[in-house]
Design an enzyme around this catalytic site. Structure first.
Site, mmCIF file in Angstrom:
data_model
loop_
_atom_site.group_PDB
_atom_site.id
_atom_site.type_symbol
_atom_site.label_atom_id
_atom_site.label_comp_id
_atom_site.label_asym_id
_atom_site.label_seq_id
_atom_site.Cartn_x
_atom_site.Cartn_y
_atom_site.Cartn_z
ATOM 1 N N ASP A 18 21.817 -40.289 0.717
ATOM 2 C CA ASP A 18 20.747 -40.953 -0.035
ATOM 3 C C ASP A 18 19.543 -40.044 -0.259
ATOM 4 O OD1 ASP A 18 19.968 -40.896 2.621
ATOM 5 O OD2 ASP A 18 19.063 -42.897 2.605
ATOM 6 N N ASP A 27 27.184 -40.074 4.672
ATOM 7 C CA ASP A 27 25.954 -40.252 5.449
ATOM 8 C C ASP A 27 25.949 -41.643 6.078
ATOM 9 O OD1 ASP A 27 23.298 -39.890 6.358
ATOM 10 O OD2 ASP A 27 22.494 -40.760 4.524
#
Length: 207
Positions: free
Chosen positions: A176, A12
């Site tokens: 996250d 990410d």
């Protein structure tokens, strides 16, 4: 990780690679006269300006016009972009070094819910390091605004698995968001939920 049969990494961008400053972004939009900044930054509203932009359903110009409408007065594109990009702080060089190192052992992909304005700024200001550019860190970048879909929709993970020709059980996804990780797990992808700003290089330390 190599011993666990991991061959591919899906990483990410915001919160995992890029340090973010939501409060700074809020304050800068407030200075422009935007009162309800939280409405602008609401990732849970599929019809909001943020998610419309992140899924590539509106252009950067339409996003800026939408922000101007929310502010209710004339604000320049430059001012809007500056406030918007103030969300993004930096990518620590140790993470850029790590990405380059990981590419020697794994096939590394980027998977990000992002938008054209943030992505363009990131490519110019955050990824350039020594002689490296964004394309040096990843085999391929999968970006929500280009794919017209976003995490945690299962479709985005299925599309990547098919496009990259990777096996879910040989793939580690670092994100996250627990919700995004859960969606990937449901397809058999191995996941790690990183905390904001965490140095997650320990995942690759050989015991």
């Amino acid at each position: 990780m190599k011993s666990k049969g991991i061959k591919n990494l899906l990483i990410d961008l915001g919160g995992v690679l890029i340090n973010l400053d939501r409060q700074r972004c809020i304050e800068n939009f407030q200075k422009l006269g935007l009162r309800n900044v939280e409405d602008l930054l609401d990732i849970h509203n599929p019809n909001g300006l943020l998610m419309q932009q992140e899924k590539g359903l509106i252009t950067p110009a339409e996003f800026r016009d939408g922000v101007r409408k929310m502010i209710g007065k004339a604000v320049s594109d430059t001012q809007i972009d500056a406030a918007w990009n103030s969300f993004l702080v930096d990518i620590p060089t140790h993470k850029l070094d790590l990405l380059l190192k990981l590419r020697e052992k794994y096939v590394v992909y980027l998977l990000s819910n992002t938008n054209q304005i943030h992505w363009d700024w990131t490519c110019i200001h955050l990824f350039p390091y020594r002689t490296f550019r964004v394309e040096d860190y990843f085999e391929k970048t999968y970006l929500s605004f280009e794919m017209k879909m976003a995490k945690p929709e299962p479709e985005i993970f299925k599309a990547i698995i098919e496009d990259a020709g990777i096996e879910p059980q040989e793939t580690l996804f670092i994100d996250d968001s627990e919700m995004n990780c859960k969606a990937a797990q449901n397809l058999g992808i191995i996941t790690y939920t990183a905390k904001a700003g965490e140095n997650w290089s320990h995942l690759f330390n050989s015991k």
